[in-house]
Design a protein around this motif. Structure first.
Motif, PDB file in Angstrom:
ATOM      1  N   ALA A  48       0.787  -1.400  -0.143  1.00  0.00           N
ATOM      2  CA  ALA A  48      -0.050   0.058   0.076  1.00  0.00           C
ATOM      3  C   ALA A  48       0.917   1.361  -0.154  1.00  0.00           C
ATOM      4  O   ALA A  48       0.274   2.358  -0.756  1.00  0.00           O
ATOM      5  N   ALA A  49       2.058   1.248   0.756  1.00  0.00           N
ATOM      6  CA  ALA A  49       2.803   2.483   0.826  1.00  0.00           C
ATOM      7  C   ALA A  49       3.309   2.401  -0.735  1.00  0.00           C
ATOM      8  O   ALA A  49       3.575   3.805  -1.170  1.00  0.00           O
ATOM      9  N   ASP A  50       3.962   1.570  -1.355  1.00  0.00           N
ATOM     10  CA  ASP A  50       4.523   1.413  -2.582  1.00  0.00           C
ATOM     11  C   ASP A  50       3.355   2.138  -3.765  1.00  0.00           C
ATOM     12  O   ASP A  50       3.947   3.255  -4.501  1.00  0.00           O
ATOM     13  N   ARG A  51       2.076   1.586  -3.442  1.00  0.00           N
ATOM     14  CA  ARG A  51       1.334   2.264  -4.445  1.00  0.00           C
ATOM     15  C   ARG A  51       0.950   3.441  -4.351  1.00  0.00           C
ATOM     16  O   ARG A  51       0.606   4.410  -5.131  1.00  0.00           O
ATOM     17  N   ALA A  52       0.671   4.079  -3.063  1.00  0.00           N
ATOM     18  CA  ALA A  52       0.537   5.384  -2.759  1.00  0.00           C
ATOM     19  C   ALA A  52       1.809   6.242  -3.218  1.00  0.00           C
ATOM     20  O   ALA A  52       1.394   7.426  -3.627  1.00  0.00           O
ATOM     21  N   TRP A  53       2.826   5.781  -3.097  1.00  0.00           N
ATOM     22  CA  TRP A  53       3.857   6.622  -3.474  1.00  0.00           C
ATOM     23  C   TRP A  53       3.952   6.811  -4.957  1.00  0.00           C
ATOM     24  O   TRP A  53       4.062   7.846  -5.395  1.00  0.00           O
ATOM     25  N   PHE A  54       3.734   5.711  -5.696  1.00  0.00           N
ATOM     26  CA  PHE A  54       3.798   5.623  -7.466  1.00  0.00           C
ATOM     27  C   PHE A  54       2.537   6.017  -8.116  1.00  0.00           C
ATOM     28  O   PHE A  54       2.866   6.573  -9.064  1.00  0.00           O
ATOM     29  N   ASP A  55       1.252   6.114  -7.615  1.00  0.00           N
ATOM     30  CA  ASP A  55       0.184   6.194  -8.309  1.00  0.00           C
ATOM     31  C   ASP A  55      -0.079   7.828  -7.836  1.00  0.00           C
ATOM     32  O   ASP A  55      -1.012   7.882  -7.196  1.00  0.00           O
ATOM     33  N   ARG A  56       0.480   8.607  -8.620  1.00  0.00           N
ATOM     34  CA  ARG A  56       0.181  10.007  -8.425  1.00  0.00           C
ATOM     35  C   ARG A  56      -1.037  10.503  -8.597  1.00  0.00           C
ATOM     36  O   ARG A  56      -1.895  11.526  -8.078  1.00  0.00           O
ATOM     37  N   ASP A  57      -1.866   9.648  -9.700  1.00  0.00           N
ATOM     38  CA  ASP A  57      -3.203  10.298 -10.115  1.00  0.00           C
ATOM     39  C   ASP A  57      -4.240   9.846  -8.927  1.00  0.00           C
ATOM     40  O   ASP A  57      -5.267  10.546  -8.928  1.00  0.00           O
ATOM     41  N   GLU A  58      -4.143   8.940  -8.406  1.00  0.00           N
ATOM     42  CA  GLU A  58      -4.978   8.239  -7.380  1.00  0.00           C
ATOM     43  C   GLU A  58      -4.288   8.223  -5.931  1.00  0.00           C
ATOM     44  O   GLU A  58      -4.606   7.404  -5.069  1.00  0.00           O
ATOM     45  N   ARG A  59      -3.472   9.263  -5.850  1.00  0.00           N
ATOM     46  CA  ARG A  59      -2.605   9.244  -4.433  1.00  0.00           C
ATOM     47  C   ARG A  59      -3.653   9.535  -3.208  1.00  0.00           C
ATOM     48  O   ARG A  59      -3.441   8.768  -2.352  1.00  0.00           O
ATOM     49  N   ALA A  60      -4.754  10.219  -3.249  1.00  0.00           N
ATOM     50  CA  ALA A  60      -5.472  10.397  -2.043  1.00  0.00           C
ATOM     51  C   ALA A  60      -6.209   9.304  -1.717  1.00  0.00           C
ATOM     52  O   ALA A  60      -6.071   8.963  -0.473  1.00  0.00           O
ATOM     53  N   SER A  61      -6.637   8.643  -2.691  1.00  0.00           N
ATOM     54  CA  SER A  61      -7.515   7.347  -2.400  1.00  0.00           C
ATOM     55  C   SER A  61      -6.437   6.161  -1.884  1.00  0.00           C
ATOM     56  O   SER A  61      -6.643   5.262  -1.108  1.00  0.00           O
ATOM     57  N   ARG A  62      -5.171   6.120  -2.679  1.00  0.00           N
ATOM     58  CA  ARG A  62      -4.274   5.108  -1.965  1.00  0.00           C
ATOM     59  C   ARG A  62      -3.656   5.336  -0.775  1.00  0.00           C
ATOM     60  O   ARG A  62      -3.421   4.420  -0.206  1.00  0.00           O
ATOM     61  N   ILE A  63      -3.554   6.740  -0.165  1.00  0.00           N
ATOM     62  CA  ILE A  63      -3.198   7.110   1.035  1.00  0.00           C
ATOM     63  C   ILE A  63      -4.047   6.663   2.124  1.00  0.00           C
ATOM     64  O   ILE A  63      -4.003   6.136   3.211  1.00  0.00           O
ATOM     65  N   LYS A  64      -5.310   6.818   1.532  1.00  0.00           N
ATOM     66  CA  LYS A  64      -6.680   6.264   2.767  1.00  0.00           C
ATOM     67  C   LYS A  64      -6.365   4.961   2.788  1.00  0.00           C
ATOM     68  O   LYS A  64      -6.649   4.460   3.919  1.00  0.00           O
ATOM     69  N   THR A  65      -6.242   4.154   1.809  1.00  0.00           N
ATOM     70  CA  THR A  65      -6.143   2.722   1.785  1.00  0.00           C
ATOM     71  C   THR A  65      -4.793   2.269   2.727  1.00  0.00           C
ATOM     72  O   THR A  65      -5.081   1.347   3.364  1.00  0.00           O
ATOM     73  N   LEU A  66      -3.710   3.080   2.598  1.00  0.00           N
ATOM     74  CA  LEU A  66      -2.529   2.966   3.232  1.00  0.00           C
ATOM     75  C   LEU A  66      -3.034   2.831   4.916  1.00  0.00           C
ATOM     76  O   LEU A  66      -2.695   2.243   5.741  1.00  0.00           O
ATOM     77  N   VAL A  67      -3.670   4.138   4.949  1.00  0.00           N
ATOM     78  CA  VAL A  67      -4.165   4.272   6.572  1.00  0.00           C
ATOM     79  C   VAL A  67      -4.904   3.206   7.122  1.00  0.00           C
ATOM     80  O   VAL A  67      -4.791   2.513   8.046  1.00  0.00           O
ATOM     81  N   GLU A  68      -5.835   2.680   6.198  1.00  0.00           N
ATOM     82  CA  GLU A  68      -6.784   1.690   6.460  1.00  0.00           C
ATOM     83  C   GLU A  68      -6.028   0.201   6.905  1.00  0.00           C
ATOM     84  O   GLU A  68      -6.247  -0.591   7.903  1.00  0.00           O
ATOM     85  N   THR A  69      -5.091  -0.049   5.908  1.00  0.00           N
ATOM     86  CA  THR A  69      -3.964  -1.141   6.045  1.00  0.00           C
ATOM     87  C   THR A  69      -3.314  -0.991   7.216  1.00  0.00           C
ATOM     88  O   THR A  69      -3.087  -2.191   7.994  1.00  0.00           O
ATOM     89  N   LEU A  70      -2.912  -0.132   7.508  1.00  0.00           N
ATOM     90  CA  LEU A  70      -2.055   0.000   8.536  1.00  0.00           C
ATOM     91  C   LEU A  70      -2.847   0.000  10.215  1.00  0.00           C
ATOM     92  O   LEU A  70      -2.434  -0.690  11.076  1.00  0.00           O
ATOM     93  N   ASP A  71      -3.897   0.459  10.021  1.00  0.00           N
ATOM     94  CA  ASP A  71      -4.739   0.177  11.031  1.00  0.00           C
ATOM     95  C   ASP A  71      -5.271  -1.356  11.398  1.00  0.00           C
ATOM     96  O   ASP A  71      -5.108  -1.750  12.476  1.00  0.00           O
TER      97      ASP A  71
END
Length: 145
Positions: A48-71
């Protein structure tokens, strides 16, 4: 690990490595179910961290997914602690500190992108008009006539 990686990716990879090392030292009855779940969740955090870093177009949704995955990982980690899967407090604490650091980074990144999303940078702002003042004697005489 490469020193030029972003902090979030570095912490996620460190978490994955430390979890794998800790699970190797779990007792047999915890290694194959709780340990496997911890490893899987740590891999999901790293992905999720890799996807959030590399996917600039969908970064906001990827970051949200990263936060949920970390939880989700935090819940699994707490469960492993409650089951006394770790050899000691120090082993659990080392992983928990990485999780706290990663959570702080993710939270800051998430807030930053929420703030950017709320702004409208494309809308031009009009210059505020100056108030008209009667600043000279002639202007006050003109106003009274």
């Amino acid at each position: 690990m490469s020193p030029d990686l972003p902090v979030i990716r570095t912490l996620a990879r460190r978490l994955l490595l430390d979890v794998n090392a800790a699970v190797k030292r779990f007792a047999r009855d915890h290694r194959y179910d709780t340990g496997a779940e911890l490893r899987r969740d740590a891999r999901e955090v790293a992905r999720a961290a890799d996807r959030a870093w590399f996917d600039r177009d969908e970064r906001a949704s990827r970051i949200k997914t990263l936060v949920e995955t970390l939880d989700d990982f935090k819940l699994t980690l707490q469960l492993a602690k409650d089951l006394q899967a770790f050899q000691g407090w120090r082993q659990f604490e080392a992983i928990w500190r990485i999780v706290e650091d990663l959570g702080a980074q993710c939270g800051g990144w998430h807030r930053h992108h929420q703030h950017l999303k709320g702004q409208n940078p494309a809308a031009p702002r009009a210059a505020p008009e100056r108030a008209k003042r009667l600043s000279v004697r002639a202007a006050s005489i003109e106003a009274n006539t």
